[in-house]
Enzyme design. Structure first.
Site, mmCIF file in Angstrom:
data_model
loop_
_atom_site.group_PDB
_atom_site.id
_atom_site.type_symbol
_atom_site.label_atom_id
_atom_site.label_comp_id
_atom_site.label_asym_id
_atom_site.label_seq_id
_atom_site.Cartn_x
_atom_site.Cartn_y
_atom_site.Cartn_z
ATOM 1 N N PHE A 176 -28.098 2.149 9.302
ATOM 2 C CA PHE A 176 -27.107 3.008 9.934
ATOM 3 C C PHE A 176 -26.843 2.513 11.346
ATOM 4 C CE2 PHE A 176 -28.552 5.751 6.567
ATOM 5 C CZ PHE A 176 -27.397 6.406 6.197
ATOM 6 N N ASN A 193 0.849 -1.191 0.000
ATOM 7 C CA ASN A 193 0.000 0.000 0.000
ATOM 8 C C ASN A 193 0.886 1.242 0.000
ATOM 9 O OD1 ASN A 193 -1.903 2.056 0.696
ATOM 10 N ND2 ASN A 193 -3.200 0.472 1.598
ATOM 11 N N HIS A 236 -11.805 -0.668 -8.696
ATOM 12 C CA HIS A 236 -11.160 -1.856 -9.257
ATOM 13 C C HIS A 236 -11.289 -3.020 -8.257
ATOM 14 C CE1 HIS A 236 -8.359 -3.597 -12.228
ATOM 15 N NE2 HIS A 236 -8.015 -4.364 -11.208
ATOM 16 N N HIS A 289 -10.513 -5.469 -5.736
ATOM 17 C CA HIS A 289 -9.292 -5.679 -4.946
ATOM 18 C C HIS A 289 -9.643 -5.897 -3.485
ATOM 19 C CE1 HIS A 289 -10.093 -1.505 -3.869
ATOM 20 N NE2 HIS A 289 -9.195 -1.585 -2.902
HETATM 21 O O1 LIG Z 1 -7.382 1.950 2.460
HETATM 22 P P1 LIG Z 1 -8.687 2.416 1.895
HETATM 23 O O2 LIG Z 1 -9.408 1.357 1.129
HETATM 24 O O3 LIG Z 1 -8.579 3.687 1.117
HETATM 25 O O4 LIG Z 1 -9.568 2.788 3.201
HETATM 26 C C1 LIG Z 1 -10.707 2.131 3.625
HETATM 27 O O5 LIG Z 1 -10.391 0.978 4.384
HETATM 28 C C2 LIG Z 1 -9.664 1.194 5.591
HETATM 29 C C3 LIG Z 1 -9.515 -0.118 6.315
HETATM 30 O O6 LIG Z 1 -10.758 -0.695 6.656
HETATM 31 C C4 LIG Z 1 -10.351 2.239 6.473
HETATM 32 O O7 LIG Z 1 -9.516 2.568 7.544
HETATM 33 C C5 LIG Z 1 -10.698 3.508 5.696
HETATM 34 O O8 LIG Z 1 -11.449 4.379 6.506
HETATM 35 C C6 LIG Z 1 -11.487 3.131 4.454
HETATM 36 O O9 LIG Z 1 -11.810 4.266 3.695
HETATM 37 O O1 LIG Z 2 -35.071 6.173 14.426
HETATM 38 P P1 LIG Z 2 -34.337 6.786 13.276
HETATM 39 O O2 LIG Z 2 -33.772 8.144 13.577
HETATM 40 O O3 LIG Z 2 -35.149 6.815 12.020
HETATM 41 O O4 LIG Z 2 -33.138 5.778 12.994
HETATM 42 C C1 LIG Z 2 -31.796 6.048 13.169
HETATM 43 O O5 LIG Z 2 -31.392 5.858 14.524
HETATM 44 C C2 LIG Z 2 -31.552 4.536 15.045
HETATM 45 C C3 LIG Z 2 -30.984 4.505 16.439
HETATM 46 O O6 LIG Z 2 -29.603 4.826 16.484
HETATM 47 C C4 LIG Z 2 -30.871 3.504 14.149
HETATM 48 O O7 LIG Z 2 -31.194 2.217 14.581
HETATM 49 C C5 LIG Z 2 -31.282 3.656 12.679
HETATM 50 O O8 LIG Z 2 -30.520 2.776 11.877
HETATM 51 C C6 LIG Z 2 -31.046 5.105 12.252
HETATM 52 O O9 LIG Z 2 -31.429 5.286 10.909
#
Ligand SMILES: O=P(O)(O)O[C@H]1O[C@H](CO)[C@@H](O)[C@H](O)[C@H]1O
Ligand SMILES: O=P(O)(O)O[C@H]1O[C@H](CO)[C@@H](O)[C@H](O)[C@H]1O
Lengths: 350, 350
Positions: free
Chosen positions: A315, A76, A163, A165
């Site tokens: 989320f 990397n 890509h 990977h």
């Molecule tokens: O190295 P990348 O693919 O750019 O980065 C991605 O993977 C990493 C490892 O899970 C994370 O820390 C980064 O936040 C994410 O954007």
């Molecule tokens: O209840 P909301 O605001 O629609 O939902 C949001 O907050 C919740 C609690 O953290 C989460 O579980 C959901 O994934 C998020 O979209």
């Protein structure tokens, strides 16, 4: 009133880390008016002269990516972990504890063509990926305590390059997740004299509620304690401890299984299904070379974020970050939908 | 070579949950070509007749949101937790453990106007929010073991409604995060005879490296073990155990502190800064009413996802999900930037 798992909220325990997840299936009824993801479609050109992962392209640091025709691995250019760094000073204050971290980060291209992904690659091509994983693992596991092979797929999962990977981050120490597993698996083995995931597979094969794919070498289930909506675990049925234990035939079947699983994922919402996945097996390096690995079972974990469609994700935010993981449909419902999703014909293929 | 925290990767321990975070400050140099977030700007109308959180609007379930003029609380129309549900059957299989989960979910609007957020509300208006938090906490904490007050701010943080609001999820059980804290804080207290966060604040006030805001009642720091780039902890300096312990004066100063902190956040990248935040204090309910809470210190935690700008966030994905948390700039660097960010004048105010 009788308890019905698909209707009534409850908690489930993940025996691999001791954490509970809150299951709230009735929540699938609520309308969604929040952020929509850009659905990930396969719109890449086969070759992009500006993409540093494509064969023959110059990377930002001036190095030219080889004109490879199968897999291709390089260090990397912006690694999180370096080999040579001074250690933080020792501290006797329990509130300010720092520890050394040494390692190495590699990028591994799956295929020279940018417009392919694992489900649209052939079994032979996926087999080449598996062989490369094992070559890398063989090389790195002699030195490092933990070799984390992982793929971030899709922009939603922070993947910064389309890509096909994955990445391999090797660590001089055991990170949190594997450390917890190590302890839990060991404790289970001490009590039951059998590897936990062996017992777990046996029960899943009896219950048949959470199975997605089953063949003589591999079992794919939505774990009883899954956090992400369509999370799966791909587990070796041959008591393998590490990825480099796999026989020729097991590797072949793994390629078939991965193609099937990722095809099911893509077909589920008719999109290039995003996920983060990675391999977990017995720790390595000089420190663990002579320790027993009897409690381990090789497995991969898939964490896909999508919940309702190609554009609506789950989320993990307020309540999840501050209190505990929470999921909306049951693992059994997710498994059913993945079983029903076609694993043989990709939605884009003619 | 001498160890320099802003240059050399290392790990730090979070004494509140026993987990390590990998700190890789040299990684800030890498270019970013991944997903860009839509910057959150304050573009809401003051009143949106289709938004169920606005005064006088009919919600999907037919109930009309009151014509409120300060804060307004109602039961979530699609709650994750319900009061009356049957319990899952007991299981003696350690791999299939389920447990009951009862509770209650409320939505709390901060203000009748949709186009405001905490940093653009007045200190008096924020004070009304704090008073409502306490009223709710008083009501719910008698019955429930854990009352989680939390705010998801911004679409990036899964917030599905732009109207200024938070949520309150009450649980009949102690969720994972507070459970871990409960154990760690208690163990520290048993050894040191002082609450951990009291000792922690003392050291931070001496070291002065991670302080963002300091006043007689409240301390805001980027914790030594922070995971998210600009994560902060807002800690009571008065040995308060729960949010309803706060005196009139402490509540007033809390309103001032919240306004300052969220203004700093907004000014940092000139956007309505997304985050998930929530309150942690001693557990409640009949089960904990008579237990000692001496080991606890009331605090709020802010988890903001942004890393480099209003459009580039930190993704907690592959390595983070499968191995351990990883951050790119040091907590000290983040604290410095938040100290330097104006906390008195919001970038949108004339
Ligand atoms: O190295 P990348 O693919 O750019 O980065 C991605 O993977 C990493 C490892 O899970 C994370 O820390 C980064 O936040 C994410 O954007
Ligand atoms: O209840 P909301 O605001 O629609 O939902 C949001 O907050 C919740 C609690 O953290 C989460 O579980 C959901 O994934 C998020 O979209």
């Amino acid at each position: 009133m009788q308890f019905v798992a698909t209707e009534h909220q409850h908690r489930r325990l993940n025996p691999l880390n001791g954490q509970w997840v809150l299951v709230c299936p009735h929540r699938m009824q609520r309308p969604w008016s929040g952020q929509e993801e850009k659905p990930q479609l396969n719109e890449q050109p086969e070759f992009d002269p500006t993409n540093p992962l494509c064969p023959g392209v110059k990377r930002p640091n001036g190095i030219i990516t080889e004109r490879y025709d199968s897999t291709y691995v390089f260090d990397n250019d912006f690694p999180a972990l370096l080999e040579q760094v001074p250690s933080p000073p020792a501290s006797d204050d329990p509130l300010f504890q720092a520890a050394p971290a040494r390692g190495n980060c590699r990028v591994m291209c799956f295929h020279p063509k940018s417009n392919l992904t694992l489900p649209t690659m052939s079994v032979m091509e996926i087999r080449a990926v598996i062989d490369e994983w094992i070559r890398q693992f063989n090389e790195l596991s002699g030195k490092y305590a933990w070799v984390q092979i992982f793929e971030n797929k899709g922009a939603t999962m922070g993947c910064s390059n389309p890509h096909p990977h994955c990445q391999i981050w090797s660590c001089s120490f055991l990170p949190t997740e594997p450390q917890q597993k190590q302890e839990r698996l060991r404790a289970y083995y001490a009590t039951h004299d059998r590897p936990m995931l062996g017992d777990y597979m046996e029960r899943e094969l009896q219950r048949k509620e959470r199975i997605v794919i089953e063949n003589p070498d591999w079992l794919v289930v939505v774990p009883y304690w899954a956090i992400w909506p369509f999370e799966t675990m791909l587990i070796s049925r041959n008591n393998n401890k590490r990825i480099n234990d796999l026989t020729d035939n097991q590797r072949h079947n793994l390629a078939v299984t991965i193609k099937q699983l990722t095809t099911k994922y893509d077909n589920l919402f008719k999109c290039s299904f995003p996920y983060s996945m990675g391999w977990h097996g017995a720790p390595t390096g000089p420190e663990h070379a002579h320790a027993s690995s009897a409690h381990w079972t090789l497995h991969a974990i898939y964490y896909p974020p999508l919940l309702r469609s190609a554009t609506v994700r789950k989320f993990m935010v307020g309540f999840e970050l501050l209190a505990m993981a929470q999921r909306d449909l049951t693992p059994e419902q997710a498994a059913q939908r993945l079983r029903d999703s076609d694993g043989t014909k990709h939605y884009l293929s003619k």
